[in-house]
Write a protein that holds these residues in place. Structure first.
Motif, PDB file in Angstrom:
ATOM      1  N   LYS A   1       0.823  -1.209   0.000  1.00 15.65           N
ATOM      2  CA  LYS A   1       0.000   0.000   0.000  1.00 15.65           C
ATOM      3  C   LYS A   1       0.861   1.264   0.000  1.00 15.65           C
ATOM      4  CE  LYS A   1      -4.193  -1.896   2.094  1.00 15.65           C
ATOM      5  NZ  LYS A   1      -4.936  -1.892   0.860  1.00 15.65           N
ATOM      6  N   ALA A   2       1.965   1.243   0.745  1.00 19.69           N
ATOM      7  CA  ALA A   2       2.867   2.398   0.774  1.00 19.69           C
ATOM      8  C   ALA A   2       3.473   2.642  -0.603  1.00 19.69           C
ATOM      9  CB  ALA A   2       3.961   2.190   1.810  1.00 19.69           C
ATOM     10  N   LYS A   3       3.917   1.579  -1.261  1.00 19.41           N
ATOM     11  CA  LYS A   3       4.503   1.733  -2.604  1.00 19.41           C
ATOM     12  C   LYS A   3       3.448   2.205  -3.606  1.00 19.41           C
ATOM     13  CE  LYS A   3       6.184  -2.399  -2.472  1.00 19.41           C
ATOM     14  NZ  LYS A   3       6.780  -3.665  -2.898  1.00 19.41           N
ATOM     15  N   GLU A   4       2.236   1.661  -3.512  1.00 17.47           N
ATOM     16  CA  GLU A   4       1.153   2.096  -4.404  1.00 17.47           C
ATOM     17  C   GLU A   4       0.858   3.576  -4.203  1.00 17.47           C
ATOM     18  OE1 GLU A   4      -2.077  -0.545  -3.479  1.00 17.47           O
ATOM     19  OE2 GLU A   4      -1.330  -2.123  -4.832  1.00 17.47           O
ATOM     20  N   TYR A   5       0.863   4.017  -2.947  1.00 15.26           N
ATOM     21  CA  TYR A   5       0.592   5.427  -2.654  1.00 15.26           C
ATOM     22  C   TYR A   5       1.692   6.320  -3.229  1.00 15.26           C
ATOM     23  CZ  TYR A   5      -0.522   9.730  -0.284  1.00 15.26           C
ATOM     24  OH  TYR A   5      -0.843  11.051  -0.030  1.00 15.26           O
ATOM     25  N   LEU A   6       2.942   5.924  -3.043  1.00 18.40           N
ATOM     26  CA  LEU A   6       4.055   6.702  -3.609  1.00 18.40           C
ATOM     27  C   LEU A   6       3.938   6.761  -5.128  1.00 18.40           C
ATOM     28  CD1 LEU A   6       6.978   5.440  -1.351  1.00 18.40           C
ATOM     29  CD2 LEU A   6       5.939   7.716  -1.317  1.00 18.40           C
ATOM     30  N   ASP A   7       3.555   5.641  -5.750  1.00 19.53           N
ATOM     31  CA  ASP A   7       3.358   5.618  -7.201  1.00 19.53           C
ATOM     32  C   ASP A   7       2.240   6.584  -7.615  1.00 19.53           C
ATOM     33  OD1 ASP A   7       5.361   3.702  -7.542  1.00 19.53           O
ATOM     34  OD2 ASP A   7       3.962   2.012  -7.578  1.00 19.53           O
TER      35      ASP A   7
ATOM     36  N   ALA B   1      13.128  -2.977  13.338  1.00 26.33           N
ATOM     37  CA  ALA B   1      13.221  -3.585  12.001  1.00 26.33           C
ATOM     38  C   ALA B   1      11.857  -4.042  11.492  1.00 26.33           C
ATOM     39  CB  ALA B   1      14.221  -4.725  11.987  1.00 26.33           C
ATOM     40  N   SER B   2      10.852  -3.184  11.664  1.00 26.98           N
ATOM     41  CA  SER B   2       9.519  -3.505  11.168  1.00 26.98           C
ATOM     42  C   SER B   2       9.331  -2.888   9.783  1.00 26.98           C
ATOM     43  CB  SER B   2       8.466  -3.011  12.149  1.00 26.98           C
ATOM     44  OG  SER B   2       8.634  -1.636  12.423  1.00 26.98           O
ATOM     45  N   PHE B   3       8.288  -3.339   9.101  1.00 25.66           N
ATOM     46  CA  PHE B   3       8.087  -2.941   7.706  1.00 25.66           C
ATOM     47  C   PHE B   3       6.688  -2.377   7.502  1.00 25.66           C
ATOM     48  CE2 PHE B   3      11.221  -6.293   7.835  1.00 25.66           C
ATOM     49  CZ  PHE B   3      12.235  -5.764   7.061  1.00 25.66           C
ATOM     50  N   PRO B   4       6.567  -1.405   6.577  1.00 20.01           N
ATOM     51  CA  PRO B   4       7.660  -0.747   5.875  1.00 20.01           C
ATOM     52  C   PRO B   4       8.354   0.295   6.761  1.00 20.01           C
ATOM     53  CG  PRO B   4       5.576   0.264   5.251  1.00 20.01           C
ATOM     54  CD  PRO B   4       5.247  -0.890   6.179  1.00 20.01           C
ATOM     55  N   THR B   5       9.601   0.539   6.456  1.00 21.52           N
ATOM     56  CA  THR B   5      10.325   1.664   7.028  1.00 21.52           C
ATOM     57  C   THR B   5      10.672   2.558   5.845  1.00 21.52           C
ATOM     58  OG1 THR B   5      11.226   0.394   8.878  1.00 21.52           O
ATOM     59  CG2 THR B   5      12.396   2.408   8.267  1.00 21.52           C
ATOM     60  N   ILE B   6      10.188   3.781   5.886  1.00 23.61           N
ATOM     61  CA  ILE B   6      10.330   4.699   4.757  1.00 23.61           C
ATOM     62  C   ILE B   6      11.223   5.859   5.164  1.00 23.61           C
ATOM     63  CG2 ILE B   6       9.092   6.131   3.084  1.00 23.61           C
ATOM     64  CD1 ILE B   6       6.552   4.418   3.877  1.00 23.61           C
ATOM     65  N   LEU B   7      12.216   6.126   4.350  1.00 23.44           N
ATOM     66  CA  LEU B   7      13.115   7.261   4.571  1.00 23.44           C
ATOM     67  C   LEU B   7      12.778   8.337   3.551  1.00 23.44           C
ATOM     68  CD1 LEU B   7      16.524   5.349   4.854  1.00 23.44           C
ATOM     69  CD2 LEU B   7      14.876   5.832   6.666  1.00 23.44           C
ATOM     70  N   VAL B   8      12.490   9.530   4.043  1.00 20.42           N
ATOM     71  CA  VAL B   8      12.259  10.685   3.173  1.00 20.42           C
ATOM     72  C   VAL B   8      13.270  11.721   3.607  1.00 20.42           C
ATOM     73  CG1 VAL B   8      10.628  12.423   2.384  1.00 20.42           C
ATOM     74  CG2 VAL B   8       9.799  10.136   2.998  1.00 20.42           C
ATOM     75  N   GLY B   9      14.342  11.849   2.838  1.00 19.09           N
ATOM     76  CA  GLY B   9      15.437  12.709   3.268  1.00 19.09           C
ATOM     77  C   GLY B   9      15.978  12.167   4.576  1.00 19.09           C
TER      78      GLY B   9
ATOM     79  N   ARG C   1      14.091  12.068   7.352  1.00 19.63           N
ATOM     80  CA  ARG C   1      12.933  11.642   8.172  1.00 19.63           C
ATOM     81  C   ARG C   1      12.704  10.147   8.036  1.00 19.63           C
ATOM     82  NH1 ARG C   1       7.606  15.297   8.287  1.00 19.63           N
ATOM     83  NH2 ARG C   1       6.955  13.715   9.766  1.00 19.63           N
ATOM     84  N   VAL C   2      12.327   9.535   9.132  1.00 17.81           N
ATOM     85  CA  VAL C   2      12.031   8.105   9.157  1.00 17.81           C
ATOM     86  C   VAL C   2      10.557   7.927   9.497  1.00 17.81           C
ATOM     87  CG1 VAL C   2      12.544   5.888  10.239  1.00 17.81           C
ATOM     88  CG2 VAL C   2      14.375   7.573   9.921  1.00 17.81           C
ATOM     89  N   ILE C   3       9.855   7.196   8.650  1.00 18.91           N
ATOM     90  CA  ILE C   3       8.447   6.902   8.887  1.00 18.91           C
ATOM     91  C   ILE C   3       8.319   5.389   8.977  1.00 18.91           C
ATOM     92  CG2 ILE C   3       6.098   7.075   7.992  1.00 18.91           C
ATOM     93  CD1 ILE C   3       7.187   9.617   6.439  1.00 18.91           C
ATOM     94  N   VAL C   4       7.857   4.922  10.122  1.00 21.13           N
ATOM     95  CA  VAL C   4       7.702   3.481  10.333  1.00 21.13           C
ATOM     96  C   VAL C   4       6.245   3.127  10.123  1.00 21.13           C
ATOM     97  CG1 VAL C   4       7.939   1.583  11.971  1.00 21.13           C
ATOM     98  CG2 VAL C   4       9.647   3.420  11.933  1.00 21.13           C
ATOM     99  N   GLY C   5       5.995   2.233   9.191  1.00 19.61           N
ATOM    100  CA  GLY C   5       4.626   1.867   8.836  1.00 19.61           C
ATOM    101  C   GLY C   5       4.112   2.765   7.731  1.00 19.61           C
ATOM    102  N   PHE C   6       2.959   2.396   7.174  1.00 16.45           N
ATOM    103  CA  PHE C   6       2.345   3.226   6.144  1.00 16.45           C
ATOM    104  C   PHE C   6       1.453   4.244   6.825  1.00 16.45           C
ATOM    105  CE2 PHE C   6      -1.175   3.538   2.808  1.00 16.45           C
ATOM    106  CZ  PHE C   6      -0.598   4.653   2.224  1.00 16.45           C
ATOM    107  N   ARG C   7       2.008   5.424   7.032  1.00 20.15           N
ATOM    108  CA  ARG C   7       1.294   6.511   7.679  1.00 20.15           C
ATOM    109  C   ARG C   7       1.151   7.638   6.654  1.00 20.15           C
ATOM    110  NH1 ARG C   7       1.292   4.319  12.404  1.00 20.15           N
ATOM    111  NH2 ARG C   7       3.101   3.457  13.443  1.00 20.15           N
ATOM    112  N   LYS C   8       0.007   7.637   5.995  1.00 20.76           N
ATOM    113  CA  LYS C   8      -0.232   8.561   4.882  1.00 20.76           C
ATOM    114  C   LYS C   8      -0.019  10.019   5.282  1.00 20.76           C
ATOM    115  CE  LYS C   8      -3.817   9.652   1.510  1.00 20.76           C
ATOM    116  NZ  LYS C   8      -3.990  11.052   1.867  1.00 20.76           N
ATOM    117  N   ASP C   9      -0.550  10.411   6.438  1.00 14.44           N
ATOM    118  CA  ASP C   9      -0.408  11.808   6.866  1.00 14.44           C
ATOM    119  C   ASP C   9       1.060  12.196   7.049  1.00 14.44           C
ATOM    120  OD1 ASP C   9      -3.133  11.962   6.806  1.00 14.44           O
ATOM    121  OD2 ASP C   9      -3.406  11.852   8.976  1.00 14.44           O
ATOM    122  N   GLU C  10       1.829  11.317   7.681  1.00 15.37           N
ATOM    123  CA  GLU C  10       3.259  11.592   7.881  1.00 15.37           C
ATOM    124  C   GLU C  10       3.999  11.627   6.549  1.00 15.37           C
ATOM    125  OE1 GLU C  10       5.473   9.523  10.946  1.00 15.37           O
ATOM    126  OE2 GLU C  10       3.603   9.096  12.005  1.00 15.37           O
ATOM    127  N   LEU C  11       3.636  10.724   5.644  1.00 12.43           N
ATOM    128  CA  LEU C  11       4.267  10.708   4.327  1.00 12.43           C
ATOM    129  C   LEU C  11       3.970  12.010   3.585  1.00 12.43           C
ATOM    130  CD1 LEU C  11       3.860   7.193   2.658  1.00 12.43           C
ATOM    131  CD2 LEU C  11       5.952   8.531   2.884  1.00 12.43           C
TER     132      LEU C  11
END
Length: 84
Positions: A18-24, A57-65, A67-77
C-alpha cells in the motif's frame, strides 16, 4: 521534490504494498529495498542499515530525506513529501 525516498519492504507485506502504491499514485520516485529478496551478506548489511533507522526492524520503514516513517502513515508521508 529533491529529497531521496527509500522504502525498506517485504514483498509479502500488505502495508508495504500500500505504501509503494501510494508513492506511485503521488508520482514520487523511490528506491524499494525488498529485504526478503536479499541473501547472505547483502541481507545482513541491509538489516543492519535498517536497524539504524528503526531498531525494531519492522516494515515498511520509509526514509524521506532525513525523516524516518515506520509503517504506512499517509499523513506523515504527505507532510514529509510536502504534499500535505
Amino acid at each position: 521534490m529533491s529529497q531521496e525516498v527509500k522504502i525498506f519492504a517485504l514483498s509479502t507485506c500488505i502495508h508495504c504494498k500500500k505504501a509503494k502504491e501510494y508513492l506511485d499514485q503521488c508520482s514520487v520516485k523511490y528506491t524499494p529495498v525488498h529485504v526478503d529478496w536479499l541473501t547472505g551478506e547483502e541481507r545482513n548489511n541491509t538489516l543492519a542499515e535498517l536497524k539504524k533507522y528503526n531498531p525494531a526492524a519492522s516494515f515498511p520503514t520509509i526514509l524521506v530525506g532525513d525523516r524516518v516513517i515506520v509503517g504506512f502513515r499517509k499523513d506523515e508521508l504527505d507532510q514529509a513529501l510536502g504534499i500535505a
